[in-house]
Design a protein around this motif. Structure first.
Motif, PDB file in Angstrom:
ATOM      1  N   VAL A  33      -2.149  -4.917   7.123  1.00 32.24           N
ATOM      2  CA  VAL A  33      -2.490  -4.260   5.859  1.00 32.24           C
ATOM      3  C   VAL A  33      -1.868  -5.054   4.713  1.00 32.24           C
ATOM      4  O   VAL A  33      -0.765  -5.581   4.837  1.00 32.24           O
ATOM      5  CB  VAL A  33      -2.017  -2.779   5.844  1.00 32.24           C
ATOM      6  N   ARG A  59      -1.571  -4.929   0.293  1.00 31.45           N
ATOM      7  CA  ARG A  59      -1.836  -4.275  -0.986  1.00 31.45           C
ATOM      8  C   ARG A  59      -1.760  -5.346  -2.063  1.00 31.45           C
ATOM      9  O   ARG A  59      -0.710  -5.914  -2.318  1.00 31.45           O
ATOM     10  CB  ARG A  59      -0.830  -3.165  -1.252  1.00 31.45           C
ATOM     11  N   SER A 113      -3.224   5.097  -3.147  1.00 35.80           N
ATOM     12  CA  SER A 113      -4.380   4.307  -3.565  1.00 35.80           C
ATOM     13  C   SER A 113      -5.540   5.258  -3.793  1.00 35.80           C
ATOM     14  O   SER A 113      -5.538   6.355  -3.266  1.00 35.80           O
ATOM     15  CB  SER A 113      -4.721   3.312  -2.459  1.00 35.80           C
ATOM     16  N   ASP A 158      -5.900  -1.813  -1.518  1.00 34.57           N
ATOM     17  CA  ASP A 158      -5.417  -1.916  -0.142  1.00 34.57           C
ATOM     18  C   ASP A 158      -6.515  -2.504   0.737  1.00 34.57           C
ATOM     19  O   ASP A 158      -7.694  -2.170   0.598  1.00 34.57           O
ATOM     20  CB  ASP A 158      -5.024  -0.539   0.407  1.00 34.57           C
ATOM     21  N   LEU A 212       1.041   2.512   4.121  1.00 36.06           N
ATOM     22  CA  LEU A 212       1.002   1.140   4.609  1.00 36.06           C
ATOM     23  C   LEU A 212       1.934   0.987   5.809  1.00 36.06           C
ATOM     24  O   LEU A 212       1.614   0.259   6.751  1.00 36.06           O
ATOM     25  CB  LEU A 212       1.402   0.167   3.498  1.00 36.06           C
TER      26      LEU A 212
END
Length: 165
Positions: free
Chosen positions: A46, A48, A128, A135, A149
């Protein structure tokens, strides 16, 4: 702006202000830009991305150069040295302006580039979506509303490809 007494008074408040802004920008770069680049290089589960954070290093350079230019004026350095530094300062300011104008462009570019790296946009993770970051997850099954996350990273570390809904 060659009035030395006025410049000295201005430097009394502008130097701490610019140092604070520069320090903040360095922190944003170290904690908001560098980790994202490392995560992308490692193909993290992941990521961001904050497109506006790319401006931080440029603002830090402009602030530090402004302090140095003011100090050069106060110290009455040679006009040739000041002119060279002013030219560099002008280039830094224009580069910062260009980066600021390109923030929407980089935001659009990430939408086409990230899928080619195997990422899927995930607007439902905790915190988000906002206008300030996006993301991206490597497995669309990890895009679970309200999850963080950290949770996605745990799922990836556990080797789970399907997240419970």
């Amino acid at each position: 702006m060659h009035d030395i007494p006025t410049l000295r008074k201005t430097m009394l408040w502008s130097t701490p202000l610019f140092l604070g802004i520069a320090a903040s920008c360095v922190l944003v770069t170290l904690h908001g830009v560098v980790p994202v680049l490392r995560a992308l290089a490692a193909l993290a589960p992941v990521v961001r991305i904050a497109p506006a954070a790319q401006l931080a290093p440029f603002v830090a350079v402009v602030c530090i150069m402004a302090i140095m230019l003011g100090a050069m004026r106060i110290a009455r350095c040679s006009e040739v040295a000041i002119q060279k530094f002013e030219r560099a300062f002008t280039i830094a300011v224009f580069a910062s302006g260009l980066v600021m104008l390109l923030i929407p462009v980089t935001s659009l570019i990430q939408r086409s580039y990230m899928p080619s790296l195997g990422y899927t946009a995930c607007p439902v993770l905790q915190g988000s979506p906002t206008l300030w970051f996006t993301d991206w997850v490597r497995d669309p099954a990890w895009c679970v509303p309200g999850k963080s996350l950290h949770w996605v990273n745990e799922q990836a570390a556990a080797g789970k490809s399907a997240a419970p809904r």
